[in-house]
Design a protein around this motif. Sequence first.
Motif, PDB file in Angstrom:
ATOM      1  N   ASN A  57      46.855  37.042  54.405  1.00 28.85           N
ATOM      2  CA  ASN A  57      47.221  35.804  55.096  1.00 28.85           C
ATOM      3  C   ASN A  57      48.253  34.983  54.322  1.00 28.85           C
ATOM      4  O   ASN A  57      48.097  33.778  54.146  1.00 28.85           O
ATOM      5  N   HIS A  58      49.305  35.641  53.858  1.00 28.53           N
ATOM      6  CA  HIS A  58      50.371  34.938  53.134  1.00 28.53           C
ATOM      7  C   HIS A  58      51.029  33.928  54.067  1.00 28.53           C
ATOM      8  O   HIS A  58      51.298  34.226  55.226  1.00 28.53           O
ATOM      9  N   LYS A  59      51.286  32.728  53.566  1.00 29.66           N
ATOM     10  CA  LYS A  59      51.779  31.625  54.404  1.00 29.66           C
ATOM     11  C   LYS A  59      53.064  31.950  55.156  1.00 29.66           C
ATOM     12  O   LYS A  59      53.324  31.398  56.211  1.00 29.66           O
ATOM     13  N   ILE A  69      54.215  45.854  48.745  1.00 27.49           N
ATOM     14  CA  ILE A  69      53.535  46.646  47.722  1.00 27.49           C
ATOM     15  C   ILE A  69      52.953  45.707  46.668  1.00 27.49           C
ATOM     16  O   ILE A  69      53.400  44.571  46.518  1.00 27.49           O
ATOM     17  N   VAL A  70      51.975  46.206  45.947  1.00 26.61           N
ATOM     18  CA  VAL A  70      51.396  45.503  44.815  1.00 26.61           C
ATOM     19  C   VAL A  70      51.566  46.398  43.603  1.00 26.61           C
ATOM     20  O   VAL A  70      51.362  47.616  43.688  1.00 26.61           O
ATOM     21  N   VAL A  71      51.956  45.806  42.478  1.00 24.47           N
ATOM     22  CA  VAL A  71      52.083  46.567  41.237  1.00 24.47           C
ATOM     23  C   VAL A  71      51.061  46.008  40.259  1.00 24.47           C
ATOM     24  O   VAL A  71      50.987  44.800  40.031  1.00 24.47           O
ATOM     25  N   ILE A  72      50.253  46.921  39.710  1.00 28.40           N
ATOM     26  CA  ILE A  72      49.213  46.539  38.759  1.00 28.40           C
ATOM     27  C   ILE A  72      49.403  47.309  37.451  1.00 28.40           C
ATOM     28  O   ILE A  72      50.097  48.321  37.422  1.00 28.40           O
ATOM     29  N   MET A 114      47.236  37.694  42.068  1.00 22.36           N
ATOM     30  CA  MET A 114      46.465  37.499  40.847  1.00 22.36           C
ATOM     31  C   MET A 114      45.171  36.724  41.105  1.00 22.36           C
ATOM     32  O   MET A 114      44.239  36.807  40.318  1.00 22.36           O
ATOM     33  N   ALA A 115      45.131  35.981  42.187  1.00 17.92           N
ATOM     34  CA  ALA A 115      43.952  35.172  42.513  1.00 17.92           C
ATOM     35  C   ALA A 115      42.742  36.081  42.762  1.00 17.92           C
ATOM     36  O   ALA A 115      42.883  37.153  43.366  1.00 17.92           O
ATOM     37  N   PRO A 116      41.558  35.669  42.303  1.00 10.65           N
ATOM     38  CA  PRO A 116      40.362  36.517  42.459  1.00 10.65           C
ATOM     39  C   PRO A 116      40.125  36.992  43.890  1.00 10.65           C
ATOM     40  O   PRO A 116      39.808  38.169  44.107  1.00 10.65           O
ATOM     41  N   LYS A 117      40.277  36.111  44.875  1.00  6.27           N
ATOM     42  CA  LYS A 117      40.052  36.506  46.273  1.00  6.27           C
ATOM     43  C   LYS A 117      41.043  37.590  46.684  1.00  6.27           C
ATOM     44  O   LYS A 117      40.684  38.542  47.377  1.00  6.27           O
ATOM     45  N   MET A 118      42.291  37.442  46.271  1.00  5.73           N
ATOM     46  CA  MET A 118      43.316  38.428  46.635  1.00  5.73           C
ATOM     47  C   MET A 118      43.060  39.769  45.943  1.00  5.73           C
ATOM     48  O   MET A 118      43.222  40.825  46.549  1.00  5.73           O
ATOM     49  N   VAL A 130      47.194  42.261  37.625  1.00  4.61           N
ATOM     50  CA  VAL A 130      48.147  42.256  38.732  1.00  4.61           C
ATOM     51  C   VAL A 130      49.462  41.698  38.203  1.00  4.61           C
ATOM     52  O   VAL A 130      49.506  40.596  37.670  1.00  4.61           O
ATOM     53  N   ILE A 131      50.516  42.462  38.339  1.00  9.19           N
ATOM     54  CA  ILE A 131      51.842  42.003  37.915  1.00  9.19           C
ATOM     55  C   ILE A 131      52.518  41.257  39.062  1.00  9.19           C
ATOM     56  O   ILE A 131      53.210  40.278  38.846  1.00  9.19           O
ATOM     57  N   GLY A 132      52.307  41.692  40.265  1.00  8.75           N
ATOM     58  CA  GLY A 132      52.866  40.972  41.403  1.00  8.75           C
ATOM     59  C   GLY A 132      52.677  41.714  42.702  1.00  8.75           C
ATOM     60  O   GLY A 132      52.312  42.884  42.731  1.00  8.75           O
TER      61      GLY A 132
END
Length: 159
Positions: A57-59, A69-72, A114-118, A130-132
Amino acid sequence: MIEIISTRRNIKNFKPDPVNVEQMNTWLQAATMAPNHKLTEPWEVYWVGEETRAKLNHKTNFFNAPIVIVVISKHGANELETKENAIATACFVQNFILSAWAEGVGTFWSSMAMAPKMREILGVPSDYEVIGIFGVGYPEEVNAPRERIAIQQKMKHLS
């Protein structure tokens, strides 16, 4: 290379045009050449599908980027190695971003994952940083660069 670095921007408005997945894989593979201490190759990439994207749910819906994508980065054996891994993964990200930009594809880098819920929505293991999270696509517009401080003002010469 200097022109690619100098013209790259964080994109905040993407065209709906799809990005070729094979190109993405090529850029991500090139990114693996990032420096990483002891060749830990700590990065992992999650491709975010529509269902997960909706849960995030990104604004701005990642500015309508066609790919997200997510990079960790995997934690190391100790605190120092964990930091080294995160730095190496940031280098991986930079390689990816510049490779894409060189072919006209832009990115939007957000730290929201990076937020716990995310992290929970994305299923990021506790032993990863989480890098981004990145929107990837063709830019609708490219903003002018913001002024930067001259590097000479950030230099210190040691004897």
